[in-house]
Scaffold this active site. Structure first.
Site, PDB file in Angstrom:
ATOM      1  N   GLU A   1       0.280  -1.031  -0.338  1.00  0.00           N
ATOM      2  CA  GLU A   1      -0.453  -0.199   0.086  1.00  0.00           C
ATOM      3  C   GLU A   1       0.885   1.082  -0.264  1.00  0.00           C
ATOM      4  OE1 GLU A   1      -3.174  -0.366  -0.473  1.00  0.00           O
ATOM      5  OE2 GLU A   1      -4.060  -1.952  -0.125  1.00  0.00           O
TER       6      GLU A   1
ATOM      7  N   ASP B   1      -9.623   6.573  -1.842  1.00  0.00           N
ATOM      8  CA  ASP B   1      -7.977   6.863  -2.553  1.00  0.00           C
ATOM      9  C   ASP B   1      -9.218   7.321  -4.168  1.00  0.00           C
ATOM     10  OD1 ASP B   1      -9.465   4.550  -4.385  1.00  0.00           O
ATOM     11  OD2 ASP B   1      -7.267   3.463  -4.589  1.00  0.00           O
TER      12      ASP B   1
ATOM     13  N   TYR C   1      -6.076   6.261   4.965  1.00  0.00           N
ATOM     14  CA  TYR C   1      -6.764   5.570   3.507  1.00  0.00           C
ATOM     15  C   TYR C   1      -5.832   4.255   3.655  1.00  0.00           C
ATOM     16  CZ  TYR C   1      -5.082   2.570  -1.167  1.00  0.00           C
ATOM     17  OH  TYR C   1      -5.259   1.904  -1.892  1.00  0.00           O
TER      18      TYR C   1
END
Length: 347
Positions: A33, A134, A116
């Site tokens: 991520e 996102d 996020y």
């Protein structure tokens, strides 16, 4: 809810085979991520594989030198992500004994982890019902529901987060989050979305009102500033050059570069730049030959500024300060702008 079930069903039939989808290990999910922030999968995938290979555990990453982490990150940009990645690895390894926080609230305490990333790791690894938002999610929701609120406004951030949280499948939060991100990345793309085979054809407001190209709405950012960079590429007779480590804050913090002179405008003549150099302390009372590597400036575009860059080659008998062997230049972590020059110059 029909929207969530339809999305998850689409995902089960259309998801890409990606390595971080084969695990729920929080270290690998967190790593993927961070790498994929503001980075497309095709660009981020080889970096993910390189990091997993070199640093298979959070302890390996924590024990690495920062320069090694930055070198492996080279080319991805936004280097603060790499510095924060390293800092958080040290925190998890040393303070938390290698165990990642298992909930959204505590994940937010990690350096470089925002809403996020915390939502992604918490849902995928620990099945917490917290929605990701996102760029892909903004696009899908704004088009499907016909929302005009700018996505880069504080109001937009709150509105889309609340909507995503309302829509998330309470029984399958991980599947829903991955589904909506994948849908935005491969189906509801920024340009030329695949509306012809979209499962939401009949209910998408943007499609039915011919507003696909208008949504999502984004407030225009300030015009990027122009800066004029002149890098001095020293070459001594004993095949050494000078690399400087950038100190202080900034996007290139702790990366290396050739000595830099910033000017108010582009300098096109060797004579003009020579006059400037004669007043520069590093070459005071020294004999040297100057040549311009690139007549046309290399334009390096960053989010807030455009760098108009020229590389000036300075040949001289010996360096004015301690240098590094030309053969070792490639070992240093450098901005991609410098890295590309090093490759083209063929040290």
């Amino acid at each position: 809810m029909i929207f969530s079930k339809t999305l998850i069903h689409w995902y089960s039939n259309n998801k890409r085979n990606l390595p971080w989808r084969e695990t729920n290990n929080p270290y690998y999910i967190w790593l993927s991520e961070i790498i994929l922030q503001q980075t497309q999968v095709k660009q981020g995938l080889p970096y993910y594989e390189a990091f997993v290979t070199k640093f298979p555990t959070v302890f390996d990453l924590a024990n690495a030198d920062e320069s090694d982490v930055l070198k492996l990150w080279q080319g991805l940009g936004y280097y603060s992500r790499a510095r924060n990645l390293h800092a958080s690895a040290k925190y998890v390894a040393n303070e938390l004994k290698g165990t990642f926080p298992d909930n959204y609230k505590d994940l937010l305490k990690l350096k470089g982890v925002g809403d996020y990333t915390a939502s992604a790791v918490a849902s995928i690894c620990f099945n917490e019902v917290t929605a990701v938002v996102d760029g892909n999610v903004y696009r899908v929701l704004s088009r499907y529901f016909g929302i005009d609120t700018p996505i880069n406004s504080s109001q937009g951030a709150k509105e889309f987060k609340a909507l995503a949280q309302e829509l998330i499948d309470k029984k399958e939060p991980a599947e829903f989050n991955q589904a909506i991100m994948e849908f935005g990345a491969t189906q509801c793309k920024p340009k030329n979305p695949n509306c012809g085979v979209c499962p939401f054809q009949g209910s998408c407001i943007a499609l039915n009102k011919s507003r696909i190209g208008e949504l999502p709405v984004k407030i225009k950012s300030a015009k990027a500033k122009k800066k004029y960079f002149n890098f001095l590429v020293f070459i001594s007779e004993d095949e050494k050059t000078i690399l400087e480590k950038r100190e202080g804050k900034g996007i290139w913090q702790n990366l290396y570069q050739f000595p830099l002179i910033e000017t108010e405008k582009s300098i096109n003549s060797i004579a003009g730049f020579n006059n400037l150099l004669e007043k520069h302390d590093i070459l005071k009372n020294m004999r040297f030959e100057l040549s311009l590597y690139n007549k046309e400036p290399i334009i390096h575009k960053l989010s807030h500024q455009h760098l108009y860059t020229k590389f000036w080659v300075v040949n001289l008998e010996r360096l004015p300060i301690e240098g590094v062997s030309i053969g070792k230049v490639r070992e240093f972590p450098v901005p991609i702008l410098i890295g590309n020059f090093i490759e083209s110059f063929n040290f």
